[in-house]
Each structure stands twice: as structure tokens, then as C-alpha cells.
Design a protein around this motif. Structure first.
Motif, PDB file in Angstrom:
ATOM      1  N   VAL A 108     -26.092   7.399  10.896  1.00  0.00           N
ATOM      2  CA  VAL A 108     -25.148   7.927  11.891  1.00  0.00           C
ATOM      3  C   VAL A 108     -23.869   8.415  11.190  1.00  0.00           C
ATOM      4  CG1 VAL A 108     -23.764   7.352  13.924  1.00  0.00           C
ATOM      5  CG2 VAL A 108     -26.089   6.438  13.694  1.00  0.00           C
ATOM      6  N   ASN A 109     -23.379   7.612  10.237  1.00  0.00           N
ATOM      7  CA  ASN A 109     -22.152   8.009   9.508  1.00  0.00           C
ATOM      8  C   ASN A 109     -22.346   9.351   8.812  1.00  0.00           C
ATOM      9  OD1 ASN A 109     -21.946   5.348  10.095  1.00  0.00           O
ATOM     10  ND2 ASN A 109     -21.450   4.651   8.040  1.00  0.00           N
ATOM     11  N   ILE A 110     -23.490   9.513   8.160  1.00  0.00           N
ATOM     12  CA  ILE A 110     -23.673  10.725   7.350  1.00  0.00           C
ATOM     13  C   ILE A 110     -23.886  11.951   8.250  1.00  0.00           C
ATOM     14  CG2 ILE A 110     -26.181  10.678   6.835  1.00  0.00           C
ATOM     15  CD1 ILE A 110     -25.365  11.109   3.855  1.00  0.00           C
ATOM     16  N   VAL A 111     -24.615  11.770   9.365  1.00  0.00           N
ATOM     17  CA  VAL A 111     -24.833  12.910  10.270  1.00  0.00           C
ATOM     18  C   VAL A 111     -23.511  13.280  10.958  1.00  0.00           C
ATOM     19  CG1 VAL A 111     -26.066  13.741  12.312  1.00  0.00           C
ATOM     20  CG2 VAL A 111     -27.296  12.427  10.582  1.00  0.00           C
ATOM     21  N   ASP A 112     -22.769  12.257  11.420  1.00  0.00           N
ATOM     22  CA  ASP A 112     -21.441  12.533  12.023  1.00  0.00           C
ATOM     23  C   ASP A 112     -20.576  13.318  11.033  1.00  0.00           C
ATOM     24  OD1 ASP A 112     -21.997  11.203  14.334  1.00  0.00           O
ATOM     25  OD2 ASP A 112     -20.810   9.403  13.893  1.00  0.00           O
ATOM     26  N   ALA A 113     -20.563  12.831   9.793  1.00  0.00           N
ATOM     27  CA  ALA A 113     -19.701  13.456   8.775  1.00  0.00           C
ATOM     28  C   ALA A 113     -20.137  14.881   8.470  1.00  0.00           C
ATOM     29  CB  ALA A 113     -19.716  12.603   7.502  1.00  0.00           C
ATOM     30  N   ALA A 114     -21.437  15.142   8.547  1.00  0.00           N
ATOM     31  CA  ALA A 114     -21.932  16.496   8.250  1.00  0.00           C
ATOM     32  C   ALA A 114     -21.369  17.513   9.246  1.00  0.00           C
ATOM     33  CB  ALA A 114     -23.458  16.508   8.286  1.00  0.00           C
ATOM     34  N   PHE A 115     -21.041  17.050  10.460  1.00  0.00           N
ATOM     35  CA  PHE A 115     -20.467  17.967  11.455  1.00  0.00           C
ATOM     36  C   PHE A 115     -18.957  18.129  11.299  1.00  0.00           C
ATOM     37  CE2 PHE A 115     -24.457  17.070  13.713  1.00  0.00           C
ATOM     38  CZ  PHE A 115     -24.825  18.370  14.020  1.00  0.00           C
ATOM     39  N   THR A 116     -18.313  17.090  10.753  1.00  0.00           N
ATOM     40  CA  THR A 116     -16.852  17.153  10.705  1.00  0.00           C
ATOM     41  C   THR A 116     -16.314  17.574   9.344  1.00  0.00           C
ATOM     42  OG1 THR A 116     -16.857  14.806  10.230  1.00  0.00           O
ATOM     43  CG2 THR A 116     -16.473  15.444  12.536  1.00  0.00           C
ATOM     44  N   GLN A 117     -17.096  17.293   8.292  1.00  0.00           N
ATOM     45  CA  GLN A 117     -16.598  17.624   6.954  1.00  0.00           C
ATOM     46  C   GLN A 117     -17.385  18.797   6.396  1.00  0.00           C
ATOM     47  OE1 GLN A 117     -16.831  14.110   4.496  1.00  0.00           O
ATOM     48  NE2 GLN A 117     -16.101  12.830   6.167  1.00  0.00           N
ATOM     49  N   ARG A 118     -16.689  19.731   5.853  1.00  0.00           N
ATOM     50  CA  ARG A 118     -17.377  20.902   5.305  1.00  0.00           C
ATOM     51  C   ARG A 118     -17.708  20.660   3.830  1.00  0.00           C
ATOM     52  NH1 ARG A 118     -19.209  23.419   8.778  1.00  0.00           N
ATOM     53  NH2 ARG A 118     -18.109  24.229  10.568  1.00  0.00           N
ATOM     54  N   LYS A 119     -18.432  19.565   3.561  1.00  0.00           N
ATOM     55  CA  LYS A 119     -18.827  19.351   2.162  1.00  0.00           C
ATOM     56  C   LYS A 119     -20.195  18.682   2.113  1.00  0.00           C
ATOM     57  CE  LYS A 119     -16.619  14.927   1.612  1.00  0.00           C
ATOM     58  NZ  LYS A 119     -15.751  14.055   0.974  1.00  0.00           N
ATOM     59  N   ARG A 120     -20.821  18.795   0.963  1.00  0.00           N
ATOM     60  CA  ARG A 120     -22.141  18.190   0.798  1.00  0.00           C
ATOM     61  C   ARG A 120     -21.999  16.680   0.711  1.00  0.00           C
ATOM     62  NH1 ARG A 120     -23.798  22.106  -4.156  1.00  0.00           N
ATOM     63  NH2 ARG A 120     -24.807  23.742  -2.984  1.00  0.00           N
ATOM     64  N   LEU A 121     -22.903  15.953   1.373  1.00  0.00           N
ATOM     65  CA  LEU A 121     -22.773  14.496   1.427  1.00  0.00           C
ATOM     66  C   LEU A 121     -23.988  13.826   0.788  1.00  0.00           C
ATOM     67  CD1 LEU A 121     -21.746  14.674   5.133  1.00  0.00           C
ATOM     68  CD2 LEU A 121     -20.220  13.881   3.325  1.00  0.00           C
ATOM     69  N   VAL A 122     -23.713  12.742   0.069  1.00  0.00           N
ATOM     70  CA  VAL A 122     -24.796  12.006  -0.593  1.00  0.00           C
ATOM     71  C   VAL A 122     -24.584  10.516  -0.363  1.00  0.00           C
ATOM     72  CG1 VAL A 122     -26.012  11.601  -2.786  1.00  0.00           C
ATOM     73  CG2 VAL A 122     -24.697  13.670  -2.494  1.00  0.00           C
ATOM     74  N   ASP A 123     -25.655   9.795   0.002  1.00  0.00           N
ATOM     75  CA  ASP A 123     -25.597   8.334   0.062  1.00  0.00           C
ATOM     76  C   ASP A 123     -26.895   7.805  -0.543  1.00  0.00           C
ATOM     77  OD1 ASP A 123     -25.555   5.654   0.578  1.00  0.00           O
ATOM     78  OD2 ASP A 123     -24.977   5.819   2.684  1.00  0.00           O
ATOM     79  N   LEU A 124     -26.766   7.240  -1.752  1.00  0.00           N
ATOM     80  CA  LEU A 124     -27.948   6.664  -2.425  1.00  0.00           C
ATOM     81  C   LEU A 124     -27.747   5.163  -2.619  1.00  0.00           C
ATOM     82  CD1 LEU A 124     -28.453   9.342  -5.275  1.00  0.00           C
ATOM     83  CD2 LEU A 124     -29.499   9.302  -3.025  1.00  0.00           C
TER      84      LEU A 124
END
Ligand code: SF4
Length: 442
Positions: A108-124
Motif C-alpha cells: 500500500v505504501n509503495i502504490v500510494d507513493a507511486a501516485f504522489t511522488q514522481r520518482k522510481r520506487l524500490v523496496d527490497l
């Protein structure tokens, strides 16, 4: 409300991860859709075990990007994501986030952030301790069958396999949590659970809680008995690793009718020399002893396997040993794969010296051998009554239904009165290449 489309590649563990991703997103204001064209978010849950599965991913992202529809947020999760991490942004244009196999609890955090932040996101990063393993009824792949993970990761490091790198080290779930999940599934109408893990026989929880009072030398056998005691109608488990498969597992199956009569025991090669190169840690004679015990059981346990053809160094004689092993074991079915080197594995450094033409020839020969064995084995089911869970309508026949037997065969039958989710006794009247046909036994 933003809509999410999830596409899953690979094994049952990936299916189970996708179910939990959907559960988590739905609880937090997203809606799942089966229509990709309608999606604001597309998540591709990937597999890296076979080269072809990885190539499919590249094609799929391209299709999503060039479909001419609104541009959804595209996320890659699963084994390819865990292994390749942020390099995926360079390999595939149009990817917005990359989420590893143990990061699904933070989807949920990463999908939410994908809409609000204009940058590539990674969580490993690692899985959080309080991770919720449950799946909402509405997000299960079937209303009647549920996958219940009992162990994730693998410590075996077979030389061809990428799983220990993509899924990490073995981690067993507490028995109390597994049993509670099965009880809950039972009360919501589920008839069959599959206890899943890369190597279920290595199940070793940090505490014995929930297993005390159940017989067995290994924690897995005690867990099987604890799950059987819930009264769940049918319990299957996969995948078993030959070295850790103990005879007492068969004892537990014999003592508990609801532990199903099916064992999937991948052997990978019929040659000791190749098994050693694969670092499987077992020999053919030890494997055969286990097969003998399974075959001796009065439960008529169906046996299936996985096999790799053309592993580096495999000679004609090694291959012939595999053919002989197939004749000996008489598998109900076998998943036969041609070897392809996976970067990052020890076998990748070995010379891939079996030519593609030889791999194909051996593949076809083994397939033909297995086909004949299956025809022989299937004849044994003729006129037998199998206990079938009715899982869906058969598209080919009016009043036709389809489901699996306890021995994990696909059975199709015609009935005026059957209902989905029921367990029916079906007498087998006809054998077809991949399935059995029958009628409800009176
Ligand atoms: S047991 Fe071997 S083949 Fe199976 S997941 Fe582990 S390393 Fe891979």
C-alpha cells in the motif's frame, strides 16, 4: 477509487503472494479489476525460475505501455524484482516501482507513493515481523481451495536454482498461526488447503507451540497431524524435498483420511553423477527407498515429480538412467523441463554442453516414456470411485463439472445435481490424455 490489475507468473507461492497483495490493497481503498484496460495500477508478480517466464515479463510490460490506453502505474514484484532490483528500470522502460518478495506487506505504501511522488520506487527489504499472512475470501483464487504458506525461502542451494537468492533463507511460520488459518478457512467454506513452501519438509518453527501432543520426529509431520486434527476436509502439501522426506509422513497420511493421497517429490535427474553436480544431497537408491514406502501404502498415493533434461555434463547414459527411474517410479505425472542456465547460480558457471538438439531429443523421448506410463497408470483408475471436489463448470459438456480428486487428478463428470464446492464420489468411466471422465456414483 483506483483500480488494480494483478498478473501472476510462476508457482503457488506467487499466487498466494498476489492474493495477499490484493487483500491488503482492497482494505486500503483500492479496488481489484480483472480488466487490464480499466486499471490505474498494473502489478506483474514475476517468476525467475525459467528463462521463458522472465522473457514473458519484458514482453508484457511492452504490451501494457504500447496498448494506447491510459498509462497505468506499473509495478514489478516477485522473484525477478527481488533479484534484479532497480536495474529493472534500465532494462524495461515504463516501470514505476519494484517490490521484492518480502516487501509485499508494504504494497500500500509503495502504490500510494507511486501516485504522489514522481520518482522510481524500490523496496527490497525484509518482511516485517507482524506481517499478516491471511487472505480475504474474495481474493482467493478459488472459494473452495486455499493455499496456506508454512515456510518461505530455501537453504538447499541446488546448483541450478535461483530460489534461495530470490526468496531468501528458510523461515517457518508459527504452527499456531497455520492451524488458526486453516480453522478459519474451514469455517468460511473452504474444502481443501494446500500447505505450501519451496521445501515443506524443512518446516522448523522457532517454537513448538501448537505442535505439542502431535506425534512425529520432524516438525513437519507434527504439523501435518495438527492440521489434520482441525477436521479440514482435504489437506495437500507441496513441494517435498527428497532428502527431508521421511517415511513418517506416509504414516501420517495413512492415519488421517483428510491428508490427501498425493505426494509431489521432485527428483530432477535419474543419475547419481548429475544429482551430485546439482548438489541435491540425495542418491537414487535413497530416493527409491522413499518411493517404495509411498508405493507400499494402502492409500494408493499418487506420485508426481519434476525433472531437468540436459543439465551440464549429462551424458546419454545419465539420461538413460533417468528413463529407467521413470519406469521404476511410475509417476502419475511429471513436469519435464529442458535445462536453461540462470545467471547467479553455480550451474551458470558450468559449461552448458548438451546441445539444444540433444536436449530436445531427450525431452521428447522422456515425454513419450511418461505418456506410456500415464496411460498404464490411468487404466488403473478405470471403474474406481474417486472423491472429487467440484471446483468449476466444464466448458465442454452441458451439466459438466470439473474438479480434482484427493490424488490430485483432474476429473470431469456430468451431473444434474452436483453443486460447486461439494465433494462427490465419481466413478471413472473414461480415460483421456490429461484427465479422467466419470459419473456420480450412486
Ligand atoms: S530445494 Fe533446490 S530446487 Fe528446490 S527451491 Fe531449494 S534450491 Fe531450489
Amino acid at each position: 477509487m483506483k483500480r488494480v490489475y494483478i498478473e501472476t507468473f510462476g508457482c503457488q507461492m506467487n499466487v498466494s503472494d498476489s492474493e495477499r497483495i490484493a487483500t491488503s490493497l482492497s482494505k486500503n481503498g483500492y479496488q481489484m479489476t480483472s480488466d487490464e484496460a480499466d486499471a490505474d495500477v498494473v502489478i506483474l508478480n514475476t517468476c525467475s525460475v525459467r528463462e521463458r517466464a522472465e522473457h514473458k515479463l519484458y514482453t508484457r510490460v511492452g504490451e501494457i505501455r504500447h496498448s494506447g490506453r491510459k498509462k497505468p502505474v506499473v509495478g514489478i514484484t516477485g522473484c525477478v524484482a527481488q533479484l534484479d532490483g532497480e536495474t529493472l528500470f534500465d532494462k524495461i522502460a515504463g516501470v514505476d516501482f519494484v517490490m521484492g518478495t518480502r516487501a509485499t506487506g508494504r504494497v500500500v505504501n509503495i502504490v500510494d507513493a507511486a501516485f504522489t511522488q514522481r520518482k522510481r520506487l524500490v523496496d527490497l527489504n525484509e518482511r516485517e515481523d507482524e506481517y499478516d499472512w491471511t487472505v480475504a475470501d474474495t481474493h482467493r483464487h478459488s472459494p473452495y481451495v486455499a493455499f496456506v504458506p508454512i515456510i518461505e525461502g530455501c537453504n538447499k542451494f541446488c546448483t541450478y536454482c535461483i530460489v534461495p537468492f530470490s526468496r531468501g533463507r528458510e523461515k517457518s511460520l508459527p504452527a499456531t498461526e497455520i492451524v488458526a488459518q486453516v480453522e478459519k478457512l474451514k469455517s468460511s467454506g473452504v474444502k481443501e488447503v494446500h500447505l505450501i513452501g519451496q521445501n515443506v519438509n524443512s518446516y522448523r518453527p522457532t517454537s513448538n507451540e501448537g505442535l505439542d501432543g502431535f506425534e512425529g520426529k520432524s516438525a513437519f509431520t507434527r504439523l501435518l497431524r495438527a492440521v489434520a486434527a482441525t477436521g479440514m476436509d482435504r489437506i495437500k502439501f507441496t513441494t517435498s524435498f527428497p532428502r527431508d522426506f521421511r517415511d513418517e509422513i506416509v504414516d501420517a497420511i495413512e492415519e488421517n483420511e483428510n491428508l490427501c493421497n498425493w505426494v509431489h517429490l521432485p527428483v530432477q535427474s535419474g543419475s547419481d553423477r548429475i544429482l551430485e553436480r546439482m548438489k541435491r544431497g540425495h542418491t537414487i537408491s535413497r530416493y527409491k527407498e522413499k518411493i517404495d514406502r509411498i508405493k507400499k501404502s494402502h492409500r494408493n498415493i499418487a506420485l508426481t515429480t519434476d525433472i531437468i533434461i540436459g543439465f551440464p555434463g549429462e551424458t546419454e547414459q545419465d539420461f538413460e538412467d533417468t528413463v529407467s527411474l521413470f519406469e521404476y517410479c511410475e509417476y502419475d505425472s511429471a513436469y519435464i523441463f529442458k535445462y536453461s542456465p540462470r545467471p547467479g547460480t553455480p550451474a551458470y558457471e558450468m559449461e552448458d554442453d548438451v546441445t539444444p538438439a540433444d536436449k530436445t531429443l531427450r525431452f521428447l523421448k522422456l515425454q513419450e516414456t511418461q505418456k506410456k506410463i500415464e496411460q498404464r497408470i490411468h487404466q488403473r483408475y478405470l471403474k474406481q470411485v474417486l472423491n472429487v471436489l467440484v471446483e468449476g463448470r466444464s466448458v465442454r459438456t452441458e451439466n459438466g463439472y470439473t474438479g480434482h480428486s484427493t490424488c490430485h487428478k483432474v476429473v470431469n463428470f456430468v451431473s444434474d445435481e452436483a453443486s460447486l464446492g461439494e465433494v462427490r464420489n465419481v466413478r471413472i468411466t473414461e480415460i483421456k490424455s490429461n484427465s479422467l471422465f466419470g459419473e456420480v456414483a450412486r
